[in-house]
Design a protein around this motif. Structure first.
Motif, PDB file in Angstrom:
ATOM      1  N   LEU A   5       0.758  -1.258  -0.119  1.00  0.00           N
ATOM      2  CA  LEU A   5      -0.008   0.053   0.134  1.00  0.00           C
ATOM      3  C   LEU A   5       0.848   1.278  -0.034  1.00  0.00           C
ATOM      4  N   LEU A   6       1.935   1.148   0.897  1.00  0.00           N
ATOM      5  CA  LEU A   6       2.920   2.369   0.900  1.00  0.00           C
ATOM      6  C   LEU A   6       3.504   2.548  -0.274  1.00  0.00           C
ATOM      7  N   VAL A   7       3.963   1.553  -1.284  1.00  0.00           N
ATOM      8  CA  VAL A   7       4.634   1.747  -2.475  1.00  0.00           C
ATOM      9  C   VAL A   7       3.437   2.179  -3.501  1.00  0.00           C
ATOM     10  N   SER A   8       2.397   1.684  -3.384  1.00  0.00           N
ATOM     11  CA  SER A   8       1.571   2.018  -4.470  1.00  0.00           C
ATOM     12  C   SER A   8       1.053   3.614  -4.219  1.00  0.00           C
ATOM     13  N   VAL A  10       2.990   5.848  -3.080  1.00  0.00           N
ATOM     14  CA  VAL A  10       4.183   6.553  -3.353  1.00  0.00           C
ATOM     15  C   VAL A  10       4.167   6.797  -4.829  1.00  0.00           C
ATOM     16  N   VAL A  11       3.684   5.664  -5.638  1.00  0.00           N
ATOM     17  CA  VAL A  11       3.935   5.725  -7.312  1.00  0.00           C
ATOM     18  C   VAL A  11       2.602   6.577  -7.706  1.00  0.00           C
ATOM     19  N   VAL A  12       1.576   6.527  -6.888  1.00  0.00           N
ATOM     20  CA  VAL A  12       0.389   7.408  -7.492  1.00  0.00           C
ATOM     21  C   VAL A  12       0.734   8.900  -7.010  1.00  0.00           C
ATOM     22  N   ALA A  13       1.410   9.116  -6.037  1.00  0.00           N
ATOM     23  CA  ALA A  13       1.636  10.278  -5.837  1.00  0.00           C
ATOM     24  C   ALA A  13       2.698  11.029  -6.805  1.00  0.00           C
ATOM     25  N   LEU A  14       3.791  10.032  -7.049  1.00  0.00           N
ATOM     26  CA  LEU A  14       4.783  10.659  -8.351  1.00  0.00           C
ATOM     27  C   LEU A  14       4.057  11.051  -9.447  1.00  0.00           C
ATOM     28  N   VAL A  15       3.086  10.139  -9.845  1.00  0.00           N
ATOM     29  CA  VAL A  15       2.388  10.203 -11.117  1.00  0.00           C
ATOM     30  C   VAL A  15       1.423  11.558 -11.038  1.00  0.00           C
ATOM     31  N   VAL A  16       0.800  11.840 -10.010  1.00  0.00           N
ATOM     32  CA  VAL A  16       0.290  13.249  -9.724  1.00  0.00           C
ATOM     33  C   VAL A  16       1.093  14.148  -9.852  1.00  0.00           C
ATOM     34  N   VAL A  17       2.244  14.304  -9.011  1.00  0.00           N
ATOM     35  CA  VAL A  17       3.067  15.309  -9.193  1.00  0.00           C
ATOM     36  C   VAL A  17       3.934  15.606 -10.508  1.00  0.00           C
ATOM     37  N   GLY A  18       4.103  14.528 -11.349  1.00  0.00           N
ATOM     38  CA  GLY A  18       4.563  14.427 -12.557  1.00  0.00           C
ATOM     39  C   GLY A  18       3.543  15.294 -13.508  1.00  0.00           C
ATOM     40  N   LEU A  19       2.188  14.927 -13.427  1.00  0.00           N
ATOM     41  CA  LEU A  19       1.303  15.636 -14.096  1.00  0.00           C
ATOM     42  C   LEU A  19       1.077  17.108 -13.802  1.00  0.00           C
ATOM     43  N   PHE A  20       1.263  17.107 -12.611  1.00  0.00           N
ATOM     44  CA  PHE A  20       1.071  18.634 -12.342  1.00  0.00           C
ATOM     45  C   PHE A  20       2.232  19.398 -12.907  1.00  0.00           C
ATOM     46  N   VAL A  21       3.693  18.871 -12.716  1.00  0.00           N
ATOM     47  CA  VAL A  21       4.556  19.800 -13.365  1.00  0.00           C
ATOM     48  C   VAL A  21       4.469  19.979 -14.770  1.00  0.00           C
ATOM     49  N   PHE A  22       3.873  19.053 -15.385  1.00  0.00           N
ATOM     50  CA  PHE A  22       3.759  19.166 -16.897  1.00  0.00           C
ATOM     51  C   PHE A  22       2.635  20.517 -17.046  1.00  0.00           C
ATOM     52  N   GLY A  23       1.681  20.495 -16.329  1.00  0.00           N
ATOM     53  CA  GLY A  23       0.801  21.717 -16.393  1.00  0.00           C
ATOM     54  C   GLY A  23       1.280  22.820 -16.112  1.00  0.00           C
ATOM     55  N   LEU A  24       2.258  22.867 -14.833  1.00  0.00           N
ATOM     56  CA  LEU A  24       2.718  23.852 -14.621  1.00  0.00           C
ATOM     57  C   LEU A  24       3.648  24.688 -15.505  1.00  0.00           C
ATOM     58  N   ARG A  25       4.393  23.652 -16.157  1.00  0.00           N
ATOM     59  CA  ARG A  25       5.349  23.863 -17.031  1.00  0.00           C
ATOM     60  C   ARG A  25       4.749  24.767 -18.536  1.00  0.00           C
ATOM     61  N   ARG A  26       3.675  24.250 -18.789  1.00  0.00           N
ATOM     62  CA  ARG A  26       3.062  24.866 -19.999  1.00  0.00           C
ATOM     63  C   ARG A  26       2.407  26.040 -19.566  1.00  0.00           C
ATOM     64  N   ARG A  27       1.700  26.212 -18.230  1.00  0.00           N
ATOM     65  CA  ARG A  27       1.318  27.564 -17.887  1.00  0.00           C
ATOM     66  C   ARG A  27       2.394  28.727 -17.892  1.00  0.00           C
ATOM     67  N   LEU A  28       3.462  28.145 -17.505  1.00  0.00           N
ATOM     68  CA  LEU A  28       4.527  29.215 -17.344  1.00  0.00           C
ATOM     69  C   LEU A  28       5.115  29.580 -18.850  1.00  0.00           C
ATOM     70  N   ILE A  29       5.282  28.661 -19.466  1.00  0.00           N
ATOM     71  CA  ILE A  29       5.451  28.817 -21.145  1.00  0.00           C
ATOM     72  C   ILE A  29       4.611  29.829 -21.562  1.00  0.00           C
ATOM     73  N   GLN A  30       3.269  29.538 -21.558  1.00  0.00           N
ATOM     74  CA  GLN A  30       2.179  30.518 -22.002  1.00  0.00           C
ATOM     75  C   GLN A  30       1.967  31.727 -21.493  1.00  0.00           C
ATOM     76  N   ARG A  31       2.685  31.902 -20.157  1.00  0.00           N
ATOM     77  CA  ARG A  31       2.260  33.259 -19.345  1.00  0.00           C
ATOM     78  C   ARG A  31       2.473  34.470 -19.899  1.00  0.00           C
ATOM     79  N   SER A  32       3.639  34.421 -20.848  1.00  0.00           N
ATOM     80  CA  SER A  32       4.106  35.654 -21.533  1.00  0.00           C
ATOM     81  C   SER A  32       2.995  35.966 -23.004  1.00  0.00           C
ATOM     82  N   GLY A  33       2.196  34.971 -22.978  1.00  0.00           N
ATOM     83  CA  GLY A  33       1.532  35.294 -24.200  1.00  0.00           C
ATOM     84  C   GLY A  33       2.338  34.798 -25.435  1.00  0.00           C
ATOM     85  N   GLY A  34       1.552  34.940 -26.652  1.00  0.00           N
ATOM     86  CA  GLY A  34       2.125  34.663 -28.056  1.00  0.00           C
ATOM     87  C   GLY A  34       2.531  33.314 -28.162  1.00  0.00           C
TER      88      GLY A  34
END
Length: 151
Positions: A5-8, A10-34
């Motif tokens: 259960l602990l390993v599962s 941790v894996v789910v948490a890492l996947v969620v954090v990875g998806l969050f970072v993808f979204g955050l990165r795209r938001r930061l790239i798009q922040r300046s517009g254009g």
């Protein structure tokens, strides 16, 4: 059981954090517009001698205008630096076309393909019609005295 259960968890948490970072990165790239969605293919084999280009080699990304250059970022990457930088005065437009053959499956449904030369290297950009109109207007809006190569 507790370890599984602990390993599962941790894996789910890492996947969620990875998806969050993808979204955050795209938001930061798009922040300046254009920014616009843009697939890219370097040294494209679909040229004058092939009637039906291959769908191979296309990489989905996001492009951003930054002064006299377009910065291109891969979508599925954690890097905050652009993967490719296209200088406005080094881009020569060769042709504009609709996707053919296997390209229709590799690209977004409303994409148009723009074949270009950048510093002598053939590349193709695939983007929506609205993004293409903006890109061509950006190319033509070069400051006076600059070389502009729009077909």
């Amino acid at each position: 059981m507790v370890l599984a259960l602990l390993v599962s968890g941790v894996v789910v948490a890492l996947v969620v954090v990875g998806l969050f970072v993808f979204g955050l990165r795209r938001r930061l790239i798009q922040r300046s517009g254009g920014t616009f969605d843009c697939s890219l293919r370097w040294s494209a084999d679909g040229g004058e001698d092939r009637s039906e280009p291959s769908g191979k080699g296309w990489v989905y990304g996001v492009a951003r205008y930054n002064g006299d250059r377009v910065e291109w970022f891969r979508v599925f990457s954690y890097a905050f630096r652009p993967r490719q930088v296209l200088e406005r005065d080094a881009i020569e437009v060769l042709e504009r076309r609709t996707p053919k053959g296997e390209e229709e499956l590799a690209l977004l449904s409303d994409a148009l393909v723009l074949a270009c030369l950048h510093n002598g290297t053939r590349l193709e950009l695939a983007m929506s019609e609205d993004a293409l109109t903006g890109f061509l207007a950006w190319l033509e809006a070069a400051p006076p005295g600059r070389r502009v190569n729009v077909a």
